[in-house]
Design a protein around this motif. Structure first.
Motif, short mmCIF file in Angstrom:
data_model
loop_
_atom_site.label_atom_id
_atom_site.label_comp_id
_atom_site.label_asym_id
_atom_site.label_seq_id
_atom_site.Cartn_x
_atom_site.Cartn_y
_atom_site.Cartn_z
N THR A 51 0.80 -1.23 0.00
CA THR A 51 0.00 0.00 0.00
C THR A 51 0.83 1.28 0.00
OG1 THR A 51 -0.16 0.03 2.43
CG2 THR A 51 -1.87 -1.17 1.22
N ALA A 52 2.13 1.18 0.23
CA ALA A 52 2.98 2.38 0.35
C ALA A 52 2.85 3.36 -0.82
CB ALA A 52 4.44 1.97 0.55
N PRO A 53 2.68 2.89 -2.06
CA PRO A 53 2.58 3.86 -3.16
C PRO A 53 1.35 4.77 -3.08
CG PRO A 53 3.10 1.67 -4.01
CD PRO A 53 2.71 1.50 -2.58
N PHE A 54 0.38 4.44 -2.24
CA PHE A 54 -0.90 5.14 -2.25
C PHE A 54 -1.17 5.94 -0.98
CE2 PHE A 54 -1.34 0.86 -4.28
CZ PHE A 54 -1.20 1.30 -5.59
N VAL A 55 -0.18 6.08 -0.09
CA VAL A 55 -0.47 6.64 1.23
C VAL A 55 0.46 7.80 1.56
CG1 VAL A 55 -1.20 4.34 1.96
CG2 VAL A 55 1.09 5.15 2.57
N CYS A 56 0.05 8.55 2.60
CA CYS A 56 0.89 9.62 3.14
C CYS A 56 1.51 9.23 4.47
CB CYS A 56 0.09 10.91 3.29
SG CYS A 56 -1.21 10.86 4.54
N GLY A 57 1.29 7.98 4.92
CA GLY A 57 1.88 7.54 6.17
C GLY A 57 1.19 6.29 6.70
N PHE A 58 1.72 5.79 7.81
CA PHE A 58 1.18 4.60 8.45
C PHE A 58 0.94 4.87 9.94
CE2 PHE A 58 3.23 2.85 4.70
CZ PHE A 58 2.25 1.98 4.23
N LYS A 59 -0.10 4.23 10.48
CA LYS A 59 -0.50 4.46 11.87
C LYS A 59 -0.62 3.13 12.61
CE LYS A 59 -4.77 5.50 13.02
NZ LYS A 59 -5.07 4.42 14.02
N PRO A 60 0.47 2.62 13.18
CA PRO A 60 0.37 1.41 14.00
C PRO A 60 -0.45 1.71 15.27
CG PRO A 60 2.66 1.89 13.42
CD PRO A 60 1.87 3.10 13.08
N GLN A 61 -1.37 0.82 15.59
CA GLN A 61 -2.14 0.91 16.83
C GLN A 61 -1.47 0.00 17.86
OE1 GLN A 61 -3.68 1.20 19.84
NE2 GLN A 61 -5.14 2.40 18.61
N ILE A 62 -0.89 0.62 18.89
CA ILE A 62 -0.02 -0.11 19.81
C ILE A 62 -0.76 -1.22 20.56
CG2 ILE A 62 -0.33 1.46 21.76
CD1 ILE A 62 2.74 1.16 22.23
N ALA A 63 -2.06 -1.08 20.79
CA ALA A 63 -2.79 -2.08 21.57
C ALA A 63 -2.76 -3.45 20.92
CB ALA A 63 -4.24 -1.62 21.77
N TYR A 64 -2.83 -3.50 19.59
CA TYR A 64 -2.83 -4.78 18.90
C TYR A 64 -1.50 -5.51 19.06
CZ TYR A 64 -7.32 -3.86 16.72
OH TYR A 64 -8.67 -3.63 16.51
N PHE A 65 -0.43 -4.76 19.14
CA PHE A 65 0.89 -5.35 19.33
C PHE A 65 1.09 -5.76 20.79
CE2 PHE A 65 1.08 -2.73 15.59
CZ PHE A 65 1.87 -3.44 14.70
N ALA A 66 0.72 -4.87 21.71
CA ALA A 66 0.93 -5.14 23.13
C ALA A 66 0.09 -6.31 23.61
CB ALA A 66 0.63 -3.88 23.95
N ALA A 67 -1.15 -6.40 23.14
CA ALA A 67 -2.03 -7.49 23.59
C ALA A 67 -1.49 -8.85 23.20
CB ALA A 67 -3.43 -7.30 23.00
N ALA A 68 -0.75 -8.90 22.10
CA ALA A 68 -0.17 -10.16 21.62
C ALA A 68 1.27 -10.35 22.11
CB ALA A 68 -0.20 -10.19 20.10
N GLY A 69 1.74 -9.46 23.00
CA GLY A 69 3.12 -9.54 23.45
C GLY A 69 4.11 -9.32 22.32
N ALA A 70 3.73 -8.48 21.35
CA ALA A 70 4.52 -8.32 20.13
C ALA A 70 5.16 -6.93 20.04
CB ALA A 70 3.62 -8.56 18.92
N GLU A 71 5.52 -6.36 21.18
CA GLU A 71 6.17 -5.05 21.14
C GLU A 71 7.49 -5.10 20.37
OE1 GLU A 71 4.89 -6.49 23.82
OE2 GLU A 71 4.01 -5.03 25.21
N GLY A 72 8.19 -6.23 20.45
CA GLY A 72 9.43 -6.37 19.68
C GLY A 72 9.17 -6.35 18.19
#
Length: 271
Positions: A51-72
């Motif tokens: 999707t990078a060719p079509f966007v002005c940026g990306f917005k990771p939502q930290i809760a989805y990573f933290a809930a899965a223990g995926a902060e790394g």
């Protein structure tokens, strides 16, 4: 570059106001990634590349990573974005809101650990809760103003000296808190009248992060009419689930790319 400089450059180079939200839900992973230890990273990486060719940026939502223990994996993803797409801002959607030493640690987490260009924060605890983020003078601080959820009206519509609270927040951010010139506001596409009121209140220079199109049903035409500035930019219009979990012909990444391109084109047709 500062956050605002990078955002302005991204609007121009990509000809896009679309921001893709990265909300990786383990229950919705493609079959080829299920069970893999780095499934979240691989899923988000492939979405980014598609999707990078079509966007002005990306917005990771930290809760989805933290809930899965995926902060790394979030650290690795932010590093990948900085290395491969350094022209696209990373807005970490964390909605932090605390004071003093705690806010200082949250700012270090967002800007130091993850290297984000900007972060979402809550204004409820006042100016001193935002100050630690402003100390990172080149980073963006995007303050919740008129959120896209229906329950936001419980507080955001309360009148304060004849002014609804969300417009009081907009005024504070635009005229008092924006010391570094890197602040923005979160205003939902699901409330175009309030979006227009915020744009009128803050003028052309303050960028608006606008969730609520796609799965939440916000109207693109109404959003553009209400929120664009005089330069026909001024917004990061976010779409997450509608792109991440798009259905279509071909590989799932092709479906995500197709929806992202169509959304970008629809926005451009109305601004």
């Amino acid at each position: 570059m500062s956050f605002i400089q990078k955002l302005n450059a991204a609007w121009a180079s990509s000809d896009s106001l679309l921001m893709v939200g990265l909300d990786p839900d383990l229950t919705r992973m493609p079959d080829e990634l299920k069970g893999k230890p780095d499934a979240i990273f691989q899923f988000c990486k492939q979405v980014i590349d598609a999707t990078a060719p079509f966007v002005c940026g990306f917005k990771p939502q930290i809760a989805y990573f933290a809930a899965a223990g995926a902060e790394g994996q979030l650290e690795d993803l932010c590093a990948y974005l900085r290395e491969q797409y350094p022209h696209l801002p990373i807005v970490l959607d964390a909605k932090r809101g605390d004071i003093g030493a705690t806010a200082t640690q949250y700012a270090q987490e967002v800007f130091g650990r993850y290297g984000a260009d900007a972060v979402t924060v809550s204004p409820y605890l006042g100016a001193d809760s935002v100050e630690p983020y402003l100390e990172w003078e080149d980073r963006g601080v995007i303050v919740l103003c008129r959120t896209s959820n229906p329950g936001g009206s419980d507080l955001q519509f309360l009148m304060t000296d004849g002014v609804p609270l969300y417009l009081r927040v907009a005024d504070l951010v635009a005229n008092k808190w924006n010391k570094t010139g890197q602040c923005g506001l979160v205003v939902g596409a699901t409330f175009p009248n309030e979006l227009a009121a915020v744009r009128q209140a803050v003028g052309d220079s303050l960028p608006l992060l606008v969730p609520g199109i796609g799965a939440q049903g916000g109207d693109i035409a109404a959003t553009c009419a209400a929120g664009c500035n005089a330069q026909k930019t001024g917004m990061m219009i976010n779409s997450s689930r509608a792109i991440l979990y798009a259905q279509g012909a071909g590989h799932w990444t092709e479906a995500a790319a197709s929806v992202a391109k169509q959304t970008r084109d629809d926005i451009n047709a109305h601004r």
